[in-house]
Design a protein around this motif. Structure first.
Motif, short mmCIF file in Angstrom:
data_model
loop_
_atom_site.label_atom_id
_atom_site.label_comp_id
_atom_site.label_asym_id
_atom_site.label_seq_id
_atom_site.Cartn_x
_atom_site.Cartn_y
_atom_site.Cartn_z
N MET A 107 9.66 -19.30 -29.36
CA MET A 107 10.16 -18.12 -28.65
C MET A 107 11.30 -17.47 -29.43
SD MET A 107 8.44 -17.80 -25.71
CE MET A 107 9.45 -17.15 -24.38
N LEU A 108 12.19 -18.28 -29.98
CA LEU A 108 13.31 -17.74 -30.76
C LEU A 108 12.83 -17.02 -32.01
CD1 LEU A 108 15.75 -20.77 -30.46
CD2 LEU A 108 16.18 -18.48 -29.56
N ALA A 109 11.78 -17.52 -32.62
CA ALA A 109 11.24 -16.87 -33.82
C ALA A 109 10.74 -15.48 -33.49
CB ALA A 109 10.12 -17.72 -34.42
N VAL A 110 10.10 -15.33 -32.34
CA VAL A 110 9.64 -14.01 -31.90
C VAL A 110 10.83 -13.09 -31.69
CG1 VAL A 110 8.48 -12.74 -30.04
CG2 VAL A 110 7.50 -14.88 -30.88
N GLY A 111 11.88 -13.61 -31.04
CA GLY A 111 13.07 -12.80 -30.78
C GLY A 111 13.77 -12.35 -32.04
N ALA A 112 13.91 -13.25 -33.01
CA ALA A 112 14.57 -12.91 -34.27
C ALA A 112 13.80 -11.84 -35.02
CB ALA A 112 14.74 -14.16 -35.12
N GLU A 113 12.48 -11.94 -35.01
CA GLU A 113 11.64 -10.94 -35.67
C GLU A 113 11.78 -9.57 -34.99
OE1 GLU A 113 6.89 -10.17 -36.48
OE2 GLU A 113 7.59 -12.23 -36.18
N ARG A 114 11.81 -9.57 -33.67
CA ARG A 114 11.97 -8.31 -32.93
C ARG A 114 13.35 -7.71 -33.18
NH1 ARG A 114 11.04 -8.92 -26.85
NH2 ARG A 114 10.96 -6.65 -26.95
N ALA A 115 14.38 -8.56 -33.26
CA ALA A 115 15.75 -8.08 -33.50
C ALA A 115 15.85 -7.37 -34.84
CB ALA A 115 16.74 -9.24 -33.43
N GLU A 116 15.18 -7.91 -35.86
CA GLU A 116 15.17 -7.28 -37.18
C GLU A 116 14.56 -5.88 -37.09
OE1 GLU A 116 16.17 -7.99 -40.24
OE2 GLU A 116 17.05 -9.97 -39.85
N LYS A 117 13.44 -5.77 -36.40
CA LYS A 117 12.76 -4.48 -36.28
C LYS A 117 13.60 -3.45 -35.54
CE LYS A 117 8.07 -6.38 -36.49
NZ LYS A 117 6.82 -6.66 -35.73
N LYS A 118 14.38 -3.93 -34.56
CA LYS A 118 15.22 -3.03 -33.77
C LYS A 118 16.59 -2.78 -34.40
CE LYS A 118 13.20 -4.25 -29.26
NZ LYS A 118 12.94 -2.88 -28.74
N LYS A 119 16.84 -3.45 -35.55
CA LYS A 119 18.12 -3.35 -36.25
C LYS A 119 19.29 -3.77 -35.35
CE LYS A 119 16.73 0.10 -39.68
NZ LYS A 119 15.31 -0.21 -39.58
N LEU A 120 19.08 -4.88 -34.64
CA LEU A 120 20.10 -5.40 -33.73
C LEU A 120 20.63 -6.76 -34.17
CD1 LEU A 120 18.55 -4.56 -30.23
CD2 LEU A 120 20.50 -3.44 -31.31
N SER A 121 20.21 -7.24 -35.31
CA SER A 121 20.55 -8.60 -35.73
C SER A 121 22.06 -8.84 -35.83
CB SER A 121 19.89 -8.93 -37.08
OG SER A 121 18.48 -8.87 -36.97
N ALA A 122 22.82 -7.80 -36.20
CA ALA A 122 24.28 -7.96 -36.33
C ALA A 122 24.95 -8.26 -35.00
CB ALA A 122 24.88 -6.69 -36.95
N ASN A 123 24.29 -7.90 -33.91
CA ASN A 123 24.85 -8.11 -32.57
C ASN A 123 24.34 -9.38 -31.91
OD1 ASN A 123 24.56 -5.01 -33.05
ND2 ASN A 123 26.21 -5.21 -31.55
N LEU A 124 23.56 -10.16 -32.62
CA LEU A 124 22.87 -11.29 -32.00
C LEU A 124 23.06 -12.58 -32.78
CD1 LEU A 124 19.59 -9.35 -31.30
CD2 LEU A 124 20.88 -10.54 -29.53
N THR A 125 23.08 -13.68 -32.01
CA THR A 125 23.01 -15.02 -32.58
C THR A 125 21.92 -15.76 -31.83
OG1 THR A 125 25.40 -15.03 -33.03
CG2 THR A 125 24.27 -17.15 -33.05
N PHE A 126 21.01 -16.40 -32.54
CA PHE A 126 19.94 -17.17 -31.92
C PHE A 126 20.23 -18.65 -32.07
CE2 PHE A 126 18.00 -13.08 -32.74
CZ PHE A 126 17.23 -12.86 -31.59
N VAL A 127 20.18 -19.36 -30.95
CA VAL A 127 20.54 -20.78 -30.94
C VAL A 127 19.44 -21.57 -30.23
CG1 VAL A 127 22.20 -22.50 -30.10
CG2 VAL A 127 23.01 -20.27 -30.90
N GLU A 128 18.94 -22.61 -30.90
CA GLU A 128 17.96 -23.51 -30.28
C GLU A 128 18.70 -24.67 -29.64
OE1 GLU A 128 13.91 -26.04 -31.41
OE2 GLU A 128 14.67 -24.51 -32.80
N ALA A 129 18.71 -24.71 -28.32
CA ALA A 129 19.45 -25.75 -27.61
C ALA A 129 18.97 -25.83 -26.17
CB ALA A 129 20.95 -25.48 -27.66
N ASN A 130 19.45 -26.84 -25.47
CA ASN A 130 19.04 -27.12 -24.10
C ASN A 130 20.03 -26.51 -23.11
OD1 ASN A 130 18.37 -28.39 -21.62
ND2 ASN A 130 17.61 -30.20 -22.69
N ALA A 131 19.53 -25.83 -22.09
CA ALA A 131 20.39 -25.22 -21.06
C ALA A 131 21.22 -26.25 -20.32
CB ALA A 131 19.53 -24.44 -20.07
#
Length: 258
Positions: A107-131
């Motif tokens: 799921m995170l991989a999909v989000g990171a790819e979408r963030a790149e396309k939307k040029k939002l990566s500078a505003n985002l951090t993706f973290v794989e962890a347990n809630a």
């Protein structure tokens, strides 16, 4: 359909849809579901909600009303594809920073790819962890959001206490989740749609109906609005409230760390 919802006292930690599983078994099963559906997840949200999830999410962001200033930090949990985080950033005129946390790397991989396309990566951090074990210091975030993800967390009470811990004083919790339909007749239509149509659409779109059978069943196991609000209070939040959307098909829960 007989009511199968768990109470505020618990039960979701051993519930995989309508089937009970052993302690510790739910999380790997849920992970497998989301590995299978990651690339089509947002399409299936359209199918499961007849497109209404978009309006509900917009209402969630309107309720949050993120300020247009630097330094505003949000944590979006179980938000791997970035849908909520993107909305928050855009609503803040790209001033906010959002940490997207998900236990599922697909799921995170999909989000990171979408963030790149939307040029939002500078505003985002993706973290794989347990809630249930957030890798952040206490008092770190201005807001904690989770949309259609809390029912997939085995120990919801633990996750809510973790949300309270990482929020700053004055920080806000917003939880959007499918809930108990409270409008007569709509509940029958919704049940018919859910159990007869959604798994079949899931198979058509992703090639596998089993993950969608689980998702439909998990909605019916999740505590109703009042019971879930009681869990939020128990976790330490104040000024707890909820707003029903579309007759209770979904509900937005709000709480504050005061």
């Amino acid at each position: 359909m007989t009511d199968q919802r768990v109470s505020a006292d618990g039960g979701m930690e051993i519930s995989f849809g309508f089937r009970n599983v052993g302690a510790g078994e739910k999380q790997p099963l849920v992970n497998d579901v989301f590995h299978k559906v990651a690339k089509r997840y947002d399409i299936m949200n359209d199918v499961m909600s007849a497109g209404l999830h978009r309006a509900w999410k917009d209402a969630m962001i309107a309720a949050l009303n993120p300020p247009r200033r630097e330094g505003y930090r949000t944590l979006d949990v179980a938000g791997g594809t970035g849908d909520i985080a993107f909305r928050i950033i855009e609503a803040s005129d790209r001033k906010a920073h959002s940490t997207v946390l998900d236990i599922n790397g697909s799921m995170l991989a999909v989000g990171a790819e979408r963030a790149e396309k939307k040029k939002l990566s500078a505003n985002l951090t993706f973290v794989e962890a347990n809630a249930e074990e957030l890798p952040f210091e206490a008092n770190s975030f201005d807001a904690y959001t989770i949309a259609f993800g809390i029912r997939n967390v085995p120990r919801i009470d633990v996750a809510l206490k973790e949300a309270h811990r990482v929020l700053k004083r004055g920080g806000r919790l917003l939880v959007l989740e499918f809930s108990e339909v409270e409008m007569p007749l709509l509940d029958r239509f919704y049940d018919a749609w859910s159990f007869n149509a959604i798994p079949k659409f899931g198979k058509l779109i992703t090639g596998d109906e089993a993950p969608y059978q689980y998702l439909v069943e998990s909605i019916r196991k999740f505590p109703n609005q009042k019971d879930f609000a009681a869990m939020i209070v128990e976790a330490g939040f104040s000024r707890v409230s909820f707003t029903n959307y579309t007759g209770g098909i979904a509900a937005l829960h709000s709480g504050w760390k005061i």
